[in-house]
Write an enzyme that holds these catalytic residues in place. Structure first.
Site, PDB file in Angstrom:
ATOM      1  N   SER A   1      -3.377   6.201   8.924  1.00 25.17           N
ATOM      2  CA  SER A   1      -3.904   6.207   7.758  1.00 25.17           C
ATOM      3  C   SER A   1      -3.158   6.058   5.586  1.00 25.17           C
ATOM      4  O   SER A   1      -3.342   6.554   5.146  1.00 25.17           O
ATOM      5  CB  SER A   1      -3.339   8.249   7.526  1.00 25.17           C
ATOM      6  OG  SER A   1      -1.863   8.751   7.897  1.00 25.17           O
TER       7      SER A   1
ATOM      8  N   SER B   1      -0.015   5.724  11.907  1.00 22.65           N
ATOM      9  CA  SER B   1      -0.754   5.385  10.617  1.00 22.65           C
ATOM     10  C   SER B   1      -0.126   3.789   9.751  1.00 22.65           C
ATOM     11  O   SER B   1      -0.218   4.029   8.714  1.00 22.65           O
ATOM     12  CB  SER B   1      -0.323   6.652  10.307  1.00 22.65           C
ATOM     13  OG  SER B   1      -1.674   6.992   9.999  1.00 22.65           O
TER      14      SER B   1
ATOM     15  N   LYS C   1       4.046   6.405  -0.365  1.00 24.15           N
ATOM     16  CA  LYS C   1       2.526   7.371   0.488  1.00 24.15           C
ATOM     17  C   LYS C   1       2.466   8.803  -0.284  1.00 24.15           C
ATOM     18  O   LYS C   1       3.728   9.813  -0.417  1.00 24.15           O
ATOM     19  CB  LYS C   1       2.433   7.845   1.891  1.00 24.15           C
ATOM     20  CG  LYS C   1       1.245   8.278   2.645  1.00 24.15           C
ATOM     21  CD  LYS C   1       1.101   7.883   4.270  1.00 24.15           C
ATOM     22  CE  LYS C   1       0.030   8.439   4.623  1.00 24.15           C
ATOM     23  NZ  LYS C   1       0.122   8.396   6.310  1.00 24.15           N
TER      24      LYS C   1
HETATM   25  N1  GLN Z   1      -5.234   8.117  14.141  1.00 19.97           N
HETATM   26  C1  GLN Z   1      -4.019   8.943  14.370  1.00 19.97           C
HETATM   27  C2  GLN Z   1      -4.176  10.021  14.251  1.00 19.97           C
HETATM   28  O1  GLN Z   1      -5.312  10.597  13.392  1.00 19.97           O
HETATM   29  C3  GLN Z   1      -2.684   8.663  13.380  1.00 19.97           C
HETATM   30  C4  GLN Z   1      -2.239   9.821  12.440  1.00 19.97           C
HETATM   31  C5  GLN Z   1      -1.126   9.060  11.915  1.00 19.97           C
HETATM   32  O2  GLN Z   1      -0.449   8.971  12.486  1.00 19.97           O
HETATM   33  N2  GLN Z   1      -0.879   9.410  10.681  1.00 19.97           N
HETATM   34  O3  GLN Z   1      -3.686  11.003  14.495  1.00 19.97           O
END
Ligand code: GLN
Length: 391
Positions: A98, A122, A23
């Site tokens: 994400s 994410s 990532k």
């Molecule tokens: N959807 C969650 C957020 O926006 C998780 C994001 C993540 O795990 N980086 O905070």
């Protein structure tokens, strides 16, 4: 292969074949690290994250850096202007975020292994929407050195793979104490342990009720198929996990983003996307002296409350089981307001609050998530392997 091809999986890519995708918020020397943000479009880090270094020592080669929601903020994978990620199973739908690109790269067979970061879901969310396995380790199990902070007290490096065995391979390789990240002091070696037989499972009625009926049906079908006995209990306060998580995320994120001041580090902050700006503004607001007690301190206390509640629960049960996401992957552009997007995280946020490991397995278009207490990674992984075989 051009970068924007293949469902927008990659931000940067080498020509040499490799089996690992990383990532783009995890630093690897020789690659840009953009966090899918125009702010860091030309940033080349001078070092490699410990977790990646360990996998490289194990013989894996990094093939490319994958797209994600900008600075890992989001659940759709589409909050970025550097790529155009799409769900490989249906291009009209989002891949989930994400860690969208990492999930796409594995689903499309471009790499065997991918890593991402999981703050509140994410890796498990895109794993569900792209129908692969997503693993979030215990907080402190894997070094975060070289991972760009989104929310330091929740961030973990996690895996996206086709099956649990591949997740075990990566987690075993990356785990361990790292002097560069003091939260890894208690990291426990992953080793083969007895699996699912005899494990006590619990589900929360309020999470099940928040899911689409079709998801609930498939969840029940899966537990029956795998012959699982699940106690369903009431946990109405679980809905408060969302504001608790987001208040802490906003405050820590705003603080982490201060380093990108446009002078010494990063380009002009005007280049940031809407979701990132929203979080910086809200985080700055709730961290101000006059507002802190009302919002941030309350959220910290609520997190402690959740931790105690889960500690008591894990004396009675081994794992919590639930659908990872409450609905199928949304259409691109379907979600237009942040509250709807945040509320999709109800099933994935509680493991972050109590720092435990959590894994999502694909099942007929949905995800089945198992979560254990902190540092029960071995038991969780080997139980998940059994469950995978039974589904
Ligand atoms: N959807 C969650 C957020 O926006 C998780 C994001 C993540 O795990 N980086 O905070």
């Amino acid at each position: 292969m051009t970068l924007k091809d293949r469902h927008g999986a990659f931000i940067s890519l080498t020509d040499t074949p490799g089996e690992l995708a990383v990532k783009d918020n995890i630093c690897v020397q020789g690659f840009m690290c953009t966090a899918s943000s125009k702010l860091l479009e030309n940033y080349e880090p001078p070092y490699t994250a410990t977790a990646v270094q360990k996998l490289q020592k194990q013989g894996l080669t990094v093939m490319g850096k994958t797209s994600c929601d900008e600075f890992a903020c989001g659940s759709t994978g589409t909050h970025t202007s550097l790529a155009n990620p799409r769900n490989p199973l249906d291009e009209k739908r989002v891949p989930g975020g994400s860690s969208s690109g990492s999930a796409i790269a594995v689903k499309d067979g471009l790499v065997r292994y991918a890593i991402g970061s999981d703050t509140g879901g994410s890796v498990r969310c895109p794993a569900t929407f792209c129908q692969i396995v997503g693993y979030r380790p215990s907080y402190g199990q894997i070094s975060r050195y070289g991972l760009m902070d989104m929310c330091m007290s929740f961030d973990t490096i996690g895996t996206l793979t086709r099956n649990v065995d591949d997740a075990i391979y990566l987690i075993t390789g990356m785990s361990g104490k790292d002097d560069k990240d003091l939260t890894t002091m208690n990291s426990v070696d992953v080793k083969e342990t007895p699996g699912l037989a005899g494990k006590r499972l619990v589900a929360f009625r309020q999470i099940l009720e928040s899911c689409d009926p079709g998801i609930r049906e498939k969840f029940n079908e899966a537990t029956e198929k795998a012959k699982l006995h699940v106690d369903v209990i009431d946990f109405p306060e679980i809905h408060k996990s969302i504001p608790t998580y987001y208040m802490i995320v906003f405050a820590e994120f705003a603080s982490a983003m201060q380093r990108f001041d446009g002078k010494f580090f990063g380009k002009n902050r005007e280049l940031l996307g809407q979701e990132v700006k929203r979080r910086i503004l809200l985080g700055t607001f709730i961290s101000q002296k006059e507002n802190k007690d009302k919002w941030y301190t309350q959220a910290i206390n609520a997190r402690k409350w959740f931790q105690q509640k889960f500690e008591a629960m894990f004396a009675k049960y081994d794992f919590v089981i639930n659908p990872t996401m409450p609905s199928p992957a949304p259409l691109v552009g379907e979600i237009t307001d942040p509250i709807t997007e945040y509320s999709m995280d109800l099933g994935t946020i509680f493991p972050s609050l109590m720092m435990g490991p959590s894994i999502s397995l694909p099942y007929q278009g949905m995800g089945i998530q198992l979560t254990g207490k902190r540092f029960s990674d071995s038991a969780l992984l080997y139980s998940a392997r059994d469950l995978e075989g039974a589904l």
